[in-house]
Design an enzyme around this catalytic site. Sequence first.
Site, PDB file in Angstrom:
ATOM      1  N   ASP A 187     104.024  32.912  24.109  1.00 36.67           N
ATOM      2  CA  ASP A 187     102.679  33.058  24.662  1.00 36.67           C
ATOM      3  C   ASP A 187     101.740  32.013  24.086  1.00 36.67           C
ATOM      4  O   ASP A 187     100.746  31.640  24.718  1.00 36.67           O
ATOM      5  CB  ASP A 187     102.149  34.467  24.417  1.00 36.67           C
ATOM      6  CG  ASP A 187     102.873  35.455  25.324  1.00 36.67           C
ATOM      7  OD1 ASP A 187     104.031  35.787  25.015  1.00 36.67           O
ATOM      8  OD2 ASP A 187     102.305  35.833  26.364  1.00 36.67           O
TER       9      ASP A 187
ATOM     10  N   GLY B  44     103.312  37.464  31.545  1.00 34.85           N
ATOM     11  CA  GLY B  44     104.039  36.249  31.203  1.00 34.85           C
ATOM     12  C   GLY B  44     103.030  35.125  31.125  1.00 34.85           C
ATOM     13  O   GLY B  44     102.244  34.912  32.053  1.00 34.85           O
TER      14      GLY B  44
END
Lengths: 353, 353
Positions: A245, A55
């Site tokens: 991202d 993450g």
Amino acid sequence: MAEAAHAMNDLTPIRWTGDALEVLDQRELPWRETWIPCASPEEVARTIRDMAVRGAPAIGITAAYGMALALRGPGGPGKLREAAEAAARTLAATRPTAVNLAWAIDRMLRVVVSSLSGGRDAATIRRRAEAEATAIHEEDVAMNKRLGRHGAELLPHECTVLTHCNAGALATGGYGTALGVIRAAVEAGKDVRVLADETRPYLQGARLTAWELARDGIPVSVICDSMAGSILRTGEVQAVIVGADRIAANGDTANKVGTYPLAVLAARHNVPFYVAAPSSTLDRCTARGEDIPIEERSAEEVHVVAGTRMTPPGVPARHPAFDVTPAELISAVVTEDGVFRAPYVFDRRCGER
Amino acid sequence: MAEAAHAMNDLTPIRWTGDALEVLDQRELPWRETWIPCASPEEVARTIRDMAVRGAPAIGITAAYGMALALRGPGGPGKLREAAEAAARTLAATRPTAVNLAWAIDRMLRVVVSSLSGGRDAATIRRRAEAEATAIHEEDVAMNKRLGRHGAELLPHECTVLTHCNAGALATGGYGTALGVIRAAVEAGKDVRVLADETRPYLQGARLTAWELARDGIPVSVICDSMAGSILRTGEVQAVIVGADRIAANGDTANKVGTYPLAVLAARHNVPFYVAAPSSTLDRCTARGEDIPIEERSAEEVHVVAGTRMTPPGVPARHPAFDVTPAELISAVVTEDGVFRAPYVFDRRCGER
């Protein structure tokens, strides 16, 4: 509800003990809650590279603590700078797509460099670095809560939200980005049901999103990634929300592979498609999606599921870990600063954060 | 090449020994080649229901042999009719979406009924039924080869073809439909590389398509279903070819879940999207896709991969096993009769096959 709201504030995948870092091994979820102790930047880098922690925001925070650990060795100011720069190289090389990683490392380096040029002693520099890493962590949770409140306003009072991968507490310092929006909507009294794409090959949706939402008492059902298309077509989904991202200056967004097809399908069926990410994910130095490096991970991660090889011997597999969703398919980008809509112009001077 | 071409004609998932039926257990592929002996229609029905055999044409053929087995018991003509009708009900109830199943059962029933009304004795009726089942099987292989030759003309001399699920020898009497097109193109000297969607939850692409193409020496790589979108976007794929479980009169096509999103993505990137299926898959009695029943299979099949439960306890999953691709997204339907393009009008009188 009070109990659920309480639990929502608890979960973090990264613990700083004051002495060392502990990283929740997300490869072991939902079966076991195992914490990996890390005493060096190399150990921290391994948890990122091997996806014990994943993450974009979470790997940024983890790397920041890794930078703090790099200063633990003996030695004067000159040694500290060398150690910080070596750790920065090791940590930055772990994963290429998430920009928060570079952002957090850069922020830590600045603290070291400015403390050194201010003539601080080694103990002070170490303390400042630890304080900075903790600040990055705490700021992330606070940002996610602000982001969540902005995003919650986009959701109807009763709705089903589709999400991909895990952009939750586990992907961040806590609370989550896409799942932060859902948590904030639930805290605001909205009735939200979640459909979680299982998200092959790592099954972050089936394993992590399902785990952390169930833990908070938020209704969640798991579907295979390939089922989202026909479910969107039925009209039962009111919004798609994903994390990011890296978001280029023009709004093009890199996120877990499978995000782009979801965005195409959402657009076809007039379902709004939202990206939720802290501003540290905005990469003003990258003009467009084509310029974002896409990590190609090991084919083994596609071949082998739960320890069993599913493909015949000798057959190759491919594993692009991310894809890029063009800005034109994104209904809004939600950050801690508010809700942004097309045309996206995230163009503060490059280098300024 | 000669060797490969030879192997291409070999593989069948269903063997009639003259005495009993043997069904290749596709749940055990690619690890083990296990054949399940079936001596009764109930045993045959179980292999279909539990997906030891799958693929619309293959389950039709399997059911036809199951009808032949139903006539094996002792008894005169009256008993035979009763046994055939009971077997027809059992076999038809196994899976709802594929129309070839009903088609094959219906064809077998007609043989029994016409033989009975022609006053044939039980031995003759049994022999005729076995001959009919064998004919359905052999015709399917022959149809697939004709279909393959028609479809092969659609492929460029050098190309990468993306396919979903398994529409191969394993899904048919042999040779395959979508994979039959690829085999025929290879036999015609074309240079075809295949990208196989792994096809969650059953992983027919990873396990079966990869296995049978590798066996024939045709280059194949496996990708996760969620990767197809960004790969189509790169331009490296020249065609998408899939099979079908049922094609409505207007061309709307039910196939393995995940087909519809592929068709949407192919259209977006101007990649032709072909459906390859024998004419027994055309359901002239079903006007449009909305009228095709979509099988909802057990959520366990989503939860559990290779014996390991991937989702947390108490979290539900969904499992629509098929989706419907609207005719507007289908560049051509290839059958043994040729290549059909929009507007599709598969409307011979309903009931006539």
